[in-house]
Each structure stands twice: as C-alpha cells, then as structure tokens.
Design an enzyme around this catalytic site. Structure first.
Site, PDB file in Angstrom:
ATOM      1  N   GLU A   1       0.700  -1.101  -0.049  1.00 29.08           N
ATOM      2  CA  GLU A   1      -0.181   0.018  -0.067  1.00 29.08           C
ATOM      3  C   GLU A   1       0.629   1.450   0.044  1.00 29.08           C
ATOM      4  O   GLU A   1       0.394   2.363   0.223  1.00 29.08           O
ATOM      5  CB  GLU A   1      -1.007   0.067   0.978  1.00 29.08           C
ATOM      6  CG  GLU A   1      -2.246  -0.923   1.004  1.00 29.08           C
ATOM      7  CD  GLU A   1      -3.213  -1.155   2.018  1.00 29.08           C
ATOM      8  OE1 GLU A   1      -4.148  -1.625   1.710  1.00 29.08           O
ATOM      9  OE2 GLU A   1      -2.940  -0.323   2.889  1.00 29.08           O
TER      10      GLU A   1
HETATM   11  C1  BMA Z   1      -4.893  -2.889   4.749  1.00 31.25           C
HETATM   12  C2  BMA Z   1      -3.530  -3.829   5.114  1.00 31.25           C
HETATM   13  C3  BMA Z   1      -3.234  -3.546   6.812  1.00 31.25           C
HETATM   14  C4  BMA Z   1      -4.508  -2.961   7.478  1.00 31.25           C
HETATM   15  C5  BMA Z   1      -5.775  -3.750   6.837  1.00 31.25           C
HETATM   16  C6  BMA Z   1      -7.094  -3.157   7.772  1.00 31.25           C
HETATM   17  O1  BMA Z   1      -4.419  -1.615   4.722  1.00 31.25           O
HETATM   18  O2  BMA Z   1      -2.895  -3.550   4.253  1.00 31.25           O
HETATM   19  O3  BMA Z   1      -2.248  -2.599   6.681  1.00 31.25           O
HETATM   20  O4  BMA Z   1      -4.367  -3.906   8.610  1.00 31.25           O
HETATM   21  O5  BMA Z   1      -6.080  -2.769   5.620  1.00 31.25           O
HETATM   22  O6  BMA Z   1      -7.163  -1.709   7.781  1.00 31.25           O
END
Ligand code: BMA
Length: 858
Positions: free
Chosen positions: A434
C-alpha cells in the site's frame, strides 16, 4: 568439511544503564534461545501478560530500554585448525553491538538480515565470551527521523519508516505496540577451509513443459576442486541427473534438460501433486577429500502472472497460471502469528497452514508489515501446495531512500530472495504493501508515466526501491515474477483502478463503507485485500478480559483496547444496524458480529468466483481475505483468532471455495408501468443461479432448487440437469423468484421466501449447497423457536452433530460449555428436508447449544 556449532547454551540477559523504570539490574539466565526480552520477562513473571486487559501499556518501558545478552562457549584448539571461523547471526532485533572476548566485531541495523563475521582472530581455545548489546530501536528510529525528516504513514509511530524492523511491532489497526528486542533467530559458529557460499538452482519450464535446470555454485575460497552436481528424487534415492566439474575458480555450473513428462511437475493444491526434488553439490579437493556439500529442495513448475486482454471487458487479467493451468486463487493475507515471534514453533506454522488448506484455500499472501517468514513456513507451503504471494517488508508508508537505508534494504532483499527463491510455492514478489496508495492519497510525486526520473530526489523516494532496486535483485537472484506493490495496477493506472492488476477493496468497512451486497460492483481483476471484522470466540474474549466481570461487555475500556481499528465501534454497529436485529450482551455481540463477518466474506468469494468465467473472461482471478490470523487476542478482521480458533467466517469461506459451488442473487427489478410515473410500477424479484467448478473436467450434476415461505407451509421444488464447465463459473438459471408475486406498491411487503439450491452428483452426493434469504435480515419476523423446530442430535460416535429443522434457519453457530471442540462447519444455513451433520472433534457426547437468527436473543 565445515562444522557448525549452534550457540544455544549459557545465555543470560540484563538491562543496561539504569534510568527510569529499570526493572532488571542483574544477569538472568534465559529460558530458551533464540529469544527476546519480553518472552524472558514474561517467563520470569517480571511483567504482566501484555495480552490481557490494558497490560500492553505497562510494558512500553522495555522498548525504550537498553538490553544485553551474553554467553560463554568453549572452543577446542582442534576447532581452530580450519582456515576460517565465522560467527553467524541469523536474526538480531534490531540494532546490536556485538563483542567477542571484548572485541567489537559487529554493529547491526536490520532485523531481517543474517550477519556473518570472520572471527578466527578473536577466538581462543577454552572459554570465549560473546556479548550482544541492544540499544532501544524505538529511540534509534527517533534519532534517524530527526536526522532525515518525518515521513507520512498509516499505523504506528512515523519513526518506524527509518527502521528495518518488523513494522507491526509499532502497533497496527489489529495489533499492540510491543517493541521486541533480542537475538530472535539462531547464532552459530562455522569453521571451514572452504565452503559453498551460494547454490543457485534456476528451473525454467517451457510452454510445452520441457524442463531446463541450471545449477551454479560458488566457493568461499578459490581452491582447486572437483564437484559433482546431482539431481535426485526427494527421497534422495534416485539420481536423475549428474554432472562432474573440475575447477580452480571457486565456482561451477551444471545444466540439465528434460523432455516434457520426464520430471514430475509441482502443482498447487487441487490441481495435482507437489513432488519435490533435491539438487546436491559435493565439492572435494584435488585428493578427493570432501571440502563441502550443500543441497537444495526444489519443485519444478511453470508459474506465470498473466495480464492478457479480456474478451469483452476493459483492462487486463491479473491471474496466476501454473503449468499452463489458470488458477482461481482463493486465499488469505497472513500477518505475523505472534507479537513474540520466538513463540511460533514449526508445529504452530504447520497447524496454521493446514487450517488454510482445510479451509479450501490455495494461496497465502505474506503481508509487508511483518517478517520474511522462516524456511519452515515455505517448506510447508511447498509440501501442501499453497501458492505464496511474498511482499517485501514495507507497509503503508512514505519510506525514505537515503543511501544508508537503501544499502541496508539492498542486503536484506538479496539475502531473503536468495533464501526463498527455491520454493515452488512462491509465485510472486511484491515490492511493498500500500505504499503507492499512501503516495496517491498524499499526492506525492507519483507520475505513473514517468519511468526514468531519479525518484530519490522527490517526495516519494522509495519508488527507487520498488522500481529499480528490488526488481533488479529479484531478476538477478530468482525467476519469480516481480510486482511493484500491492495493490498495483500498472499500465499507468492508479491503484484503485478495478480493471488492471490487483486491488485492495476496502470500500466495505473503510472508504465509502458500502453494503457488502455490492461486492459484485466492487470487484477487481484480483482482489488481494478485503475484509470485515468479527469478534473471536468467547473463550478468547475471556482470555483478555482476565476475569474482570465489570469489563466483560462490548463497550468496556478493556474491549476497546482489544480492537485497534480506528472507528471500529461505528463501523461494526453500522453493518449490524443495517442488517441485523441484534442484542448487546457480550455473548450475543460475539454471535452477531461473527454472523455478519461470515455473511460478508462468503458473499465476496461467491460473487467474485462467479467472475471466473473461463479463458479470456477471467474478470476476477483471485480473492485474498484480510486476514487469516491474529498476533494476539483481539477483535479484528481475522477469520481465525490468535488461539487458532476459527470464526464462523472461516467455514462460510471454505464452503465458497469447495471444488463445486452454487451461488444465487436476488435483485428487485422495478419497472414503471405508466410513463414518467413514480407511483405506478411493478417490482419483480429476479433470481439468478450459477455454479462453479474449479476442476479441469466438466461436471454433470442435478441442480435441485427448493423454495420455502417462512410464514406458511408453501414450498416449491424443481430439478434441472446441468453441466458445469471446467475451471469456470457457469450461469445455470435466471427467472422470477418462486412464490413471490409481482408487487405494485412498496407497502406490499415481500414474502419471506428462502431459496435453497444444491448441486447433486450422480451418486446423490451434495457437491455444494447455498441458501439465499431476503435481506436485510433485520426486516424478517422470525417464527417462534418451537415453530422453527431446530433439532440437534448427537450420533452414537459422540462427535457427529445432526441438524434438522421444520423451518429454514439462517446462521446456526454451535457451541459447547467447557473445553472447545474442533468443528467441521459453522454458520450453517439449514432447510427442511436437507439435514446436515457437523463433526465436533472432542465433543465427547456433551450437549450442544445453538444460536441462530430468530433464536429469540434479539
Ligand atoms: C490494509 C492492510 C493492513 C490493514 C488492513 C485493515 O491496509 O494492508 O495494513 O491492517 O488494511 O485496515
């Protein structure tokens, strides 16, 4: 021959330097090795269990203190005869100054790196003392941040971005702040004249499945040597190929070619076997004396990430193909299995990965905020046929790219790719988790069409790492596909583009907080993250409540501390209030949040697997739920909790990933009957039914559809012979919902028609079943418990629970008092005439309780 001596004995640890909160001012023997400070202080009961109550906040001092570990080990004078003696540190968390017999031999700054130090000159016959001193990683990070600048991120303290340490230790939206410190992986001494430093086996499998195996190795010392390279069957018995090499150069190569069908190919689970071979290199000196030998387990497979144009949709596929078979990937995201990693044994890894396979899943993504898992993790994935998506360890941040950082990352990447490259299960490396989404959301320098700039000078410097450094390392060291990030679209598109690459679909829960019923219009080419929260098993809740009855309710401070997601209260209640009449005592809250999670996630797999429509129509090629596991007892998106207790969602997902499934949607179609009129219209309820088949052969079956009216004895049944296309979804039926007359006014409340569809094979076996209910469930006035007539009978084996009913029932969750049992299914949807049996290992004939929608609890 080289000899390895693990240093596991006589270790002691202490706190250095006094200061506030000094709690340990003596040397104390450790209880195990490798280990970390928290694990030892817990064993010594010098700290409260951080997993209970608010104790997490009582142990923060550990992360800001300085610690030291030391041991003494004996060296025989004969051990000093070989030319070389190295100390090898497979994992020091994180900053450490290492001294041998008082000589500083090493300074570390990366938890993910193995450090090898030549120490012959420092070793002496007799007792030797090795000391590791760990300054606070947190404070180090703060210094670096002051020096290099504060950067942006999601989750945790921003100083984490400067530190090559497991990022989740800084706290995440499912995890506690627990800054571990210590020698978390083995330390050993290796003495040798020469040793094989690198053994690289590159296998390439052509489209016709002919196999080419190229082996290369290097020696630490350039000695005149002869080497034999053998390709053997896994049991080591059968030599399939051999090559003899004479060299003085300290390196060698061997090449093997095989026609299609000669070697057994490795397949993911569900598509074939997982044969493994061994490549063994033996090096001997000019007199035939063995100098060293090294072997590597390999699996031979042709793995591709296919991004082809689609027949009739924009964008391109993002699918995994193994040995020319296109695979729908149904799986999960993996986070570190414990805040204290030295507690995660090989048995724990096997239990988790077996659970994944037992849940009909075939892929696991190792998420970028954790660790590069130990070899055993990947060995088990190779053995079980689980495909692995491996992120590099960067998560949700605007990481730096100054030289010392890049240098450390480069070593980390080279070592871990080299360590992992032989695993047939690993089919993709992704640059980070991300980080391009962080860059997009903050409008950092990110022009997707600019492939040439030196990104290090801009506001998104880590692009240099993800687009220059890491792909080069992966290319050089392996033949595994590299993907710049997860999510990443490519083709100049932003990460939220649903027609290219993989995507993280968080508009259910996060973002626009869509109803989960919209998963079909929220799909992507490969959904590598999506999720919904659900409480864990009540036993897990009671673990963290720690017996404090006053805190045993959903709104308590303790409960709050065991849900780290921003705004979780609002989001959980949002989805509960929109869908379920629900109660608020803790047992009910566990039930309703679990049913909500089970419904939400099952429908995602059901609707996205429907998009896997065969060649050229692979509109959605994978769904990886966020997340399969937890690192401590918590309410999160996990489908299995910290104590490996599956939540009902684990089972509803497993049902949607069976080889054969049946799916349905009901949608209302409103048609104006008078032009421009809003008052005169008809509403028809359209039911669509499809089947899926992930085998490579078409499947004949009977589609058996029974509709029930919850509030009368009316039912309707029809059967149809169907053929399920191989490795695809097949549309089977579409029409108006049986038993539901066309409506002309919104005040005409629709009937409560439940449709049960089953696919039955020629032997009468139910291949797949699914019940489609009118939603939202909150509108349903359930008949009384008597009228519903759920019957639970324990069979004579004391472990088979037979469920039958007089009326359709939604979301049966079974429970027993006392010790937990291993259920074979949960969140069961039951209809009259289709009894189901749930196996309960460990039930021992105890009586079983059931909760379900309409059980009178709300
Ligand atoms: C995404 C994942 C984690 C996070 C999840 C829930 O961002 O990559 O970083 O825990 O969503 O929010």
């Amino acid at each position: 021959m080289p000899s390895i001596t693990p240093l596991t004995q006589n270790w002691a640890f202490t706190q250095i330097g006094g200061g506030p909160g000094t709690k340990l001012d003596e040397w104390v023997p450790v209880s195990q090795f490798p280990t970390t400070v928290h694990a030892e202080l817990l064993k010594l009961e010098r700290i409260p269990d951080p997993f209970i109550g608010l104790n997490e906040w009582d142990v923060q001092w550990i992360g800001e203190a300085e610690w030291s570990f030391k041991t003494t080990f004996n060296v025989e004078s004969s051990d000093l005869s070989p030319t070389n003696a190295d100390l090898v540190f497979e994992g020091l968390d994180t900053y450490a100054i290492v001294a041998l017999n008082g000589n500083k031999i090493l300074e570390t700054n990366n938890q993910f790196v193995t450090y090898r130090v030549p120490v012959k000159q420092h070793l002496k016959a007799g007792d030797n003392e090795l000391q590791l001193t760990f300054p606070s990683t947190f404070l180090k990070g703060k210094e670096l941040e002051k020096q290099h600048g504060k950067l942006a991120l999601w989750n945790g303290d921003s100083s984490r971005l400067h530190v090559r340490k497991a990022q989740y230790n800084y706290g995440w939206d499912w995890g506690p702040v627990l800054m571990t410190v210590g020698p978390w992986r083995p330390i050993y001494i290796q003495t040798y004249h020469t040793r094989i430093t690198d053994l690289c086996v590159k296998t390439s499998v052509a489209e016709d499945l002919a196999v080419q195996i190229n082996v290369s190795f290097a020696l630490s010392e350039h000695v005149t040597s002869a080497a034999s390279v053998q390709l053997k069957s896994l049991d080591g018995q059968t030599v399939i190929g051999e090559s003899k090499i004479n060299s003085g150069t300290g390196s060698g190569e061997a090449h093997f070619s095989f026609n299609p069908g000669v070697l057994d190919l490795w397949y993911p689970i569900g598509y074939g076997k997982q044969p493994l071979y061994t490549v063994e290199v033996k090096v001997s000196d000019a007199n035939g004396g063995e100098l060293d030998s090294k072997s590597e387990k390999i699996g031979i497979r042709r793995a591709r990430v296919v991004q082809d144009e689609l027949v009739d949709e924009p964008g391109r596929t993002f699918l995994f193909e193994v040995n020319n078979i296109r695979i729908f990937c149904g799986g999960s995201n993996w986070i570190p299995a414990d805040s204290f990693l030295t507690k995660v044994t090989p048995e724990v890894y096997r239990a988790w990965l077996q659970l994944l396979v037992d849940g009909n899943q075939n892929m696991v993504r190792i998420w970028g905020g954790g660790i590069y898992e130990p070899d055993i993790f990947y060995d088990i994935c190779d053995e079980l046929g689980i495909l692995v998506w491996q992120d590099f360890m960067f998560g949700c941040g605007q990481y730096p790219a100054y030289d010392s950082f890049v240098e450390s990352v480069s070593l980390e990447a080279e070592q871990n790719v080299t360590r992992l490259r032989h695993h047939p299960s690993i089919v993709i490396f992704a640059g980070n988790n991300e980080d391009y989404q962080v860059a997009e959301s903050l409008k950092l320098d990110l022009d997707y069409n600019d492939e040439t700039s030196d990104y290090r000078k801009g506001t998104f410097p880590a692009r240099y790492i993800y687009e220059r450094l890491l792909p080069a390392v992966v290319e050089k060291c392996s033949d595994i596909h590299y993907h710049r990030s997860s999510p990443y679209s490519g083709f100049g598109k932003e990460t939220t583009d649903r027609t290219y690459g993989d995507m993280h679909q968080w508009n259910v829960w996060h973002g626009s907080q869509e109803p989960w019923h919209n998963w079909d219009i929220l799909s992507g080419r490969f959904v590598s993250e999506f999720g919904m929260q659900g409480y864990p098993n009540i036993r897990t809740v009671d673990y963290w409540v720690g017996g404090d009855k006053a805190e045993r309710h959903p709104q308590s401070r303790t409960m709050n501390n065991h849900n780290k997601a921003d705004g979780f209260e609002r989001r959980i209640e949002l989805y509960l209030v929109e869908n379920f009449k629900h109660a608020f005592d803790i047992e009910s809250y566990v039930y309703y949040t679990q049913i909500m999670q089970a419904e939400t996630l099952a429908s995602a797999y059901r609707l996205w697997r429907r998009n896997w429509k065969g060649r050229g129509r692979e509109y959605t090629a994978g769904a990886l739920v966020w997340q399969i596991n937890d690192c401590w007892p918590v309410t999160s998106w996990a489908i299995v909790d910290y104590f490996l207790r599956p939540k009902p969602a684990y089972f509803t997902i497993a049902r949607e990933l069976r080889p054969f499934t049946v799916g349905m949607t009901r949608k209302e179609k409103k048609t104006a009957t008078v032009e421009n009129s809003a008052a005169f219209f008809t509403i028809e309820t359209i039911l669509n039914i499809w089947g899926t088949n992930n085998t490579l052969h078409e499947k004949k079956a009977t589609l058996d559809v029974t509709s029930f009216d919850l509030h009368s004895e009316w039912t309707d049944n029809w059967k149809k012979e169907v053929v399920l296309a191989p490795n695809a979804a097949t549309e089977l039926w579409s029409g108006t919902l049986p038993g539901q007359p066309t409506r002309t006014k919104l005040s005409e409340v629709p009937k409560t028609i439940i449709v049960s569809a089953r696919l039955i094979d020629e032997s009468g076996t139910v291949l797949g079943r699914y019940s489609n209910w009118p939603e939202p469930f909150k509108f349903i006035n359930f008949p009384g418990v008597e009228e519903i007539g759920l019957k639970i009978a324990i069979a004579s084996d004391g472990e088979s629970v037979e469920l039958s009913t007089k009326k359709p029932i939604k979301g049966i969750i079974l429970e027993v008092d006392g010790e937990d049992v291993k259920w074979s299914d949960q969140a069961v949807d039951l209809v009259p005439g289709d009894p189901q049996t749930v196996h309960a290992v460990g039930l021992k004939g105890r009586s079983v309780k059931a909760r379900y929608l309409g059980d009178g609890s709300a």
